[in-house]
Design a protein around this motif. Structure first.
Motif, PDB file in Angstrom:
ATOM      1  N   GLY A 186      34.440 -47.808 -11.272  1.00  8.71           N
ATOM      2  CA  GLY A 186      33.594 -48.670 -10.443  1.00  8.71           C
ATOM      3  C   GLY A 186      32.911 -49.743 -11.271  1.00  8.71           C
ATOM      4  O   GLY A 186      32.846 -49.676 -12.498  1.00  8.71           O
ATOM      5  N   GLU A 246      29.613 -50.723 -10.692  1.00 15.20           N
ATOM      6  CA  GLU A 246      28.175 -50.496 -10.811  1.00 15.20           C
ATOM      7  C   GLU A 246      27.853 -49.748 -12.101  1.00 15.20           C
ATOM      8  O   GLU A 246      28.480 -48.748 -12.426  1.00 15.20           O
ATOM      9  CB  GLU A 246      27.666 -49.669  -9.618  1.00 15.20           C
ATOM     10  N   VAL A 268      24.276 -43.243  -4.854  1.00 12.65           N
ATOM     11  CA  VAL A 268      25.492 -43.565  -4.113  1.00 12.65           C
ATOM     12  C   VAL A 268      25.262 -43.360  -2.620  1.00 12.65           C
ATOM     13  O   VAL A 268      24.771 -42.319  -2.185  1.00 12.65           O
ATOM     14  CB  VAL A 268      26.674 -42.693  -4.581  1.00 12.65           C
ATOM     15  N   GLU A 269      25.638 -44.368  -1.843  1.00  8.74           N
ATOM     16  CA  GLU A 269      25.581 -44.295  -0.387  1.00  8.74           C
ATOM     17  C   GLU A 269      27.001 -44.477   0.141  1.00  8.74           C
ATOM     18  O   GLU A 269      27.523 -45.599   0.144  1.00  8.74           O
ATOM     19  CB  GLU A 269      24.661 -45.376   0.169  1.00  8.74           C
ATOM     20  N   LYS A 272      27.857 -47.333   2.339  1.00 10.38           N
ATOM     21  CA  LYS A 272      27.599 -48.650   1.773  1.00 10.38           C
ATOM     22  C   LYS A 272      28.501 -48.951   0.582  1.00 10.38           C
ATOM     23  O   LYS A 272      29.026 -50.056   0.441  1.00 10.38           O
ATOM     24  CB  LYS A 272      26.128 -48.735   1.350  1.00 10.38           C
ATOM     25  N   HIS A 273      28.679 -47.975  -0.294  1.00 16.21           N
ATOM     26  CA  HIS A 273      29.473 -48.176  -1.508  1.00 16.21           C
ATOM     27  C   HIS A 273      30.914 -47.726  -1.299  1.00 16.21           C
ATOM     28  O   HIS A 273      31.173 -46.775  -0.556  1.00 16.21           O
ATOM     29  CB  HIS A 273      28.863 -47.396  -2.679  1.00 16.21           C
ATOM     30  N   ASP A 274      31.836 -48.385  -1.977  1.00 15.76           N
ATOM     31  CA  ASP A 274      33.230 -47.946  -1.969  1.00 15.76           C
ATOM     32  C   ASP A 274      33.652 -47.596  -3.383  1.00 15.76           C
ATOM     33  O   ASP A 274      32.874 -47.707  -4.330  1.00 15.76           O
ATOM     34  CB  ASP A 274      34.156 -49.005  -1.344  1.00 15.76           C
ATOM     35  N   SER A 275      34.905 -47.181  -3.528  1.00 16.05           N
ATOM     36  CA  SER A 275      35.376 -46.727  -4.835  1.00 16.05           C
ATOM     37  C   SER A 275      35.399 -47.845  -5.867  1.00 16.05           C
ATOM     38  O   SER A 275      35.273 -47.584  -7.064  1.00 16.05           O
ATOM     39  CB  SER A 275      36.761 -46.096  -4.714  1.00 16.05           C
ATOM     40  N   ALA A 331      33.147 -49.986  -6.254  1.00 15.77           N
ATOM     41  CA  ALA A 331      31.779 -50.154  -6.742  1.00 15.77           C
ATOM     42  C   ALA A 331      31.330 -48.974  -7.593  1.00 15.77           C
ATOM     43  O   ALA A 331      30.735 -49.155  -8.663  1.00 15.77           O
ATOM     44  CB  ALA A 331      30.825 -50.346  -5.570  1.00 15.77           C
ATOM     45  N   VAL A 332      31.604 -47.747  -7.123  1.00 14.47           N
ATOM     46  CA  VAL A 332      31.044 -46.569  -7.791  1.00 14.47           C
ATOM     47  C   VAL A 332      32.092 -45.585  -8.293  1.00 14.47           C
ATOM     48  O   VAL A 332      31.750 -44.568  -8.911  1.00 14.47           O
ATOM     49  CB  VAL A 332      30.059 -45.836  -6.856  1.00 14.47           C
TER      50      VAL A 332
END
Length: 329
Positions: A85, A87, A93-94, A97-100, A102-103
């Motif tokens: 990711g 980030e 982690v939400e 809201k977040h996808d792979s 990003a995180v």
């Protein structure tokens, strides 16, 4: 990236020998890094680590430990680097809201169960987790990261892969010599049968907890069905073996590099191949979160959990930490 073929086997051959001076420098740098003191959190810290690059079952172990702590009424938070990711964190982690991208995929799996933090700086991530109410921190990976002191570390071993050719990166898959990694772990966790003799490389008397992956209930529905299996994980053949063991008829298979970011073109090709084979597209939970949402309805996910031979011994290792959980004011 895919691991080079020479990372398996007996460590012989020209490439490992030529790369051994660089491997020695890598191992020395790792030893100096892990010797640095880290931040001591006010809550217990458990680390699910390994000695090799790539997957060994760390996330499955972390999820298992998180559930065991939850069963005790302990508020466990997961902490991970968020490999793959963008980030750097610390960030909670939400999943909505977040996808792979990003995180990372592992963070999304963890966050689906309990609060999860992504942080390149593990100490900063731990501080954020503690401020948010974490009573225990469970680290997915980080055995070679010195910024946060650990109270209990497990050395996770994939029984089908072991320690590869036994050499350090780039001559082999080891992040550091096995003895060094084992010396900072309370116990080894062997997932699957010891097919490569990895246990013989552990220090004498080191506790070994044995576990095996068990497919979720969705696997039973695939028994006798033709499937097209695809995955991008550290050891794809483990997934294929799980499907075969569940009775699925593998009409075709495709493997990608670990953490592979599927795009729409990849998925169109995979779905076309499944259609050609008249087979059900099947993948892992870890891969599923990396699939573009428009294609997810077509793919069946097979989950896995851990079944233990020494569950009582594992619980006994958690007992002292559970006794240190701070009581809310």
């Amino acid at each position: 990236m895919r691991a080079p073929d020479f990372w398996t086997g007996d460590g012989g051959g020209l490439a490992p020998i030529l790369l051994s001076p660089i491997a020695a420098l890598y191992a020395s740098a790792t030893a100096r890094r892990v010797a640095r003191p880290g931040w001591h959190a006010p809550v217990p810290v458990i680390c699910c680590g390994n000695a090799t690059a790539g997957g060994a079952g760390k996330t499955s172990l972390a999820l298992d430990l998180g559930q065991r702590l939850a069963n005790r009424g302990v508020a466990a938070h997961f902490l991970t680097r968020g490999y793959g990711g963008t980030e750097r964190g610390p960030i909670r982690v939400e999943p909505g809201k977040h996808d792979s991208r990003a995180v990372g995929d592992e963070a999304l799996l963890l966050a689906a169960e309990q609060p999860t933090w992504v942080a390149a700086d593990r100490a900063a991530g731990a501080r954020a987790a503690v401020e948010a109410g974490a009573q225990v921190i469970v680290m997915d990976d980080g055995l070679q990261n010195p910024t946060l002191e650990k109270d209990l570390s497990f050395l996770t071993i994939d029984g089908s892969y072991g320690f590869g050719n036994g050499r350090v990166i780039p001559a082999g898959p080891l992040r550091e010599p096995v003895a060094n990694a084992a010396g900072r772990a309370r116990a080894a966790v062997l997932i699957g049968d010891d097919e490569t003799g990895a246990l013989a490389h552990l220090p004498p008397g080191m506790p070994v907890l044995r576990a095996r992956t068990v497919p979720g209930p969705e696997a039973a529905q695939l028994s006798g069905q033709p499937v097209f299996a695809f995955c991008g994980i550290g050891n794809p053949r483990k997934f294929f073996a799980t499907l075969a063991g569940a009775g699925a008829s593998i009409a075709g298979r495709a493997s990608f590099a670990d953490h592979y970011p599927y795009d729409a073109g990849d998925m169109r090709d995979l779905m076309a191949e499944a259609d050609r084979l008249r087979a059900i597209p099947v993948t892992t939970r870890k891969d599923f979160v990396r699939i573009p949402p428009a294609f997810r309805s077509r793919v069946t996910v097979v989950t896995v959990t851990l079944a233990w031979d020494e569950a009582a011994q594992l619980e006994a290792m958690l007992d002292p930490l559970a006794g240190r959980v701070p009581v809310p004011a």
